[in-house]
Write a protein that holds these residues in place. Structure first.
Motif, PDB file in Angstrom:
ATOM      1  N   MET A 188      23.966  19.121 -15.167  1.00  0.00           N
ATOM      2  CA  MET A 188      22.896  20.264 -13.739  1.00  0.00           C
ATOM      3  C   MET A 188      22.096  21.149 -13.962  1.00  0.00           C
ATOM      4  N   GLN A 189      20.766  20.681 -13.446  1.00  0.00           N
ATOM      5  CA  GLN A 189      19.330  21.886 -14.448  1.00  0.00           C
ATOM      6  C   GLN A 189      19.541  23.335 -13.835  1.00  0.00           C
ATOM      7  N   ALA A 190      19.242  23.768 -14.829  1.00  0.00           N
ATOM      8  CA  ALA A 190      19.718  25.599 -15.348  1.00  0.00           C
ATOM      9  C   ALA A 190      19.023  25.882 -14.498  1.00  0.00           C
ATOM     10  N   ILE A 191      18.661  27.479 -13.526  1.00  0.00           N
ATOM     11  CA  ILE A 191      17.826  27.812 -12.953  1.00  0.00           C
ATOM     12  C   ILE A 191      17.430  29.310 -13.711  1.00  0.00           C
ATOM     13  N   LEU A 192      16.029  28.445 -13.869  1.00  0.00           N
ATOM     14  CA  LEU A 192      15.347  29.710 -14.834  1.00  0.00           C
ATOM     15  C   LEU A 192      14.468  31.064 -14.641  1.00  0.00           C
ATOM     16  N   ALA A 193      15.049  31.666 -13.427  1.00  0.00           N
ATOM     17  CA  ALA A 193      14.422  32.597 -13.222  1.00  0.00           C
ATOM     18  C   ALA A 193      16.064  33.906 -12.921  1.00  0.00           C
ATOM     19  N   PRO A 194      15.233  35.018 -12.521  1.00  0.00           N
ATOM     20  CA  PRO A 194      16.993  36.044 -12.809  1.00  0.00           C
ATOM     21  C   PRO A 194      16.966  35.895 -10.669  1.00  0.00           C
ATOM     22  N   PHE A 195      15.617  34.616 -10.134  1.00  0.00           N
ATOM     23  CA  PHE A 195      16.277  35.441  -8.269  1.00  0.00           C
ATOM     24  C   PHE A 195      15.863  33.905  -7.749  1.00  0.00           C
ATOM     25  N   SER A 196      16.648  33.397  -6.759  1.00  0.00           N
ATOM     26  CA  SER A 196      16.650  31.919  -5.989  1.00  0.00           C
ATOM     27  C   SER A 196      16.741  32.167  -4.477  1.00  0.00           C
ATOM     28  N   ALA A 197      15.702  31.076  -4.179  1.00  0.00           N
ATOM     29  CA  ALA A 197      15.732  31.178  -2.470  1.00  0.00           C
ATOM     30  C   ALA A 197      15.505  29.506  -2.452  1.00  0.00           C
ATOM     31  N   SER A 198      16.000  29.594  -1.396  1.00  0.00           N
ATOM     32  CA  SER A 198      15.495  28.153  -0.943  1.00  0.00           C
ATOM     33  C   SER A 198      14.779  27.460  -0.145  1.00  0.00           C
ATOM     34  N   ILE A 199      14.225  26.499  -0.062  1.00  0.00           N
ATOM     35  CA  ILE A 199      12.511  26.323   0.691  1.00  0.00           C
ATOM     36  C   ILE A 199      12.477  27.161   2.032  1.00  0.00           C
ATOM     37  N   SER A 200      14.041  26.637   2.673  1.00  0.00           N
ATOM     38  CA  SER A 200      13.925  27.100   4.189  1.00  0.00           C
ATOM     39  C   SER A 200      13.566  29.174   3.571  1.00  0.00           C
ATOM     40  N   GLU A 201      13.764  29.374   2.792  1.00  0.00           N
ATOM     41  CA  GLU A 201      13.930  31.238   2.914  1.00  0.00           C
ATOM     42  C   GLU A 201      12.950  31.319   2.811  1.00  0.00           C
ATOM     43  N   LEU A 202      12.230  30.648   1.797  1.00  0.00           N
ATOM     44  CA  LEU A 202      10.555  30.426   1.736  1.00  0.00           C
ATOM     45  C   LEU A 202       9.435  30.507   2.879  1.00  0.00           C
ATOM     46  N   LYS A 203      10.215  29.309   3.394  1.00  0.00           N
ATOM     47  CA  LYS A 203       9.429  29.642   4.404  1.00  0.00           C
ATOM     48  C   LYS A 203       9.649  30.114   5.955  1.00  0.00           C
ATOM     49  N   LYS A 204      10.626  30.936   5.726  1.00  0.00           N
ATOM     50  CA  LYS A 204      10.907  32.184   6.782  1.00  0.00           C
ATOM     51  C   LYS A 204       9.843  33.677   6.323  1.00  0.00           C
ATOM     52  N   ASN A 205      10.177  34.156   4.731  1.00  0.00           N
ATOM     53  CA  ASN A 205       9.728  35.212   5.090  1.00  0.00           C
ATOM     54  C   ASN A 205       9.261  35.323   3.304  1.00  0.00           C
ATOM     55  N   PRO A 206       7.727  34.768   2.783  1.00  0.00           N
ATOM     56  CA  PRO A 206       7.148  34.853   2.004  1.00  0.00           C
ATOM     57  C   PRO A 206       7.413  35.791   1.269  1.00  0.00           C
ATOM     58  N   THR A 207       6.589  37.132   1.908  1.00  0.00           N
ATOM     59  CA  THR A 207       6.958  38.577   1.099  1.00  0.00           C
ATOM     60  C   THR A 207       8.104  38.869   1.042  1.00  0.00           C
TER      61      THR A 207
END
Length: 83
Positions: A1-20
């Motif tokens: 499994m790949q490590a997540i190298l950021a304190p926050f994460s979001a799905s691509i769908s969440e990014l599309k809905k409201n990037p701001t």
């Protein structure tokens, strides 16, 4: 499994809905963008990206310096008056 190298994460769908909203929530920190729960990209603020590029440039200059230091024994001493 790949490590997540950021304190926050979001799905691509969440990014599309409201990037701001994601950017506000992260408060200047990097956001891992996930696709099927695997990181596929990282979203970083512009100033952080610029800092990363500057650090990379400094690192590359450091490598060039080290390479040239290793070749110092090949240098020829020259007096400025001789030029």
């Amino acid at each position: 499994m790949q490590a997540i190298l950021a304190p926050f994460s979001a799905s691509i769908s969440e990014l599309k809905k409201n990037p701001t909203a994601l950017l506000k929530q992260a408060q200047g920190e990097a956001i891992a963008i996930l696709n099927h729960n695997l990181p596929t990209a990282y979203l970083v603020p512009a100033d952080v990206y610029q800092q990363l590029l500057e650090k990379l440039e400094d690192y590359e200059l450091g490598k060039i310096f080290q390479e040239r230091q290793a070749e110092k024994h090949l240098a020829i001493d020259v007096m400025l008056d001789d030029l």
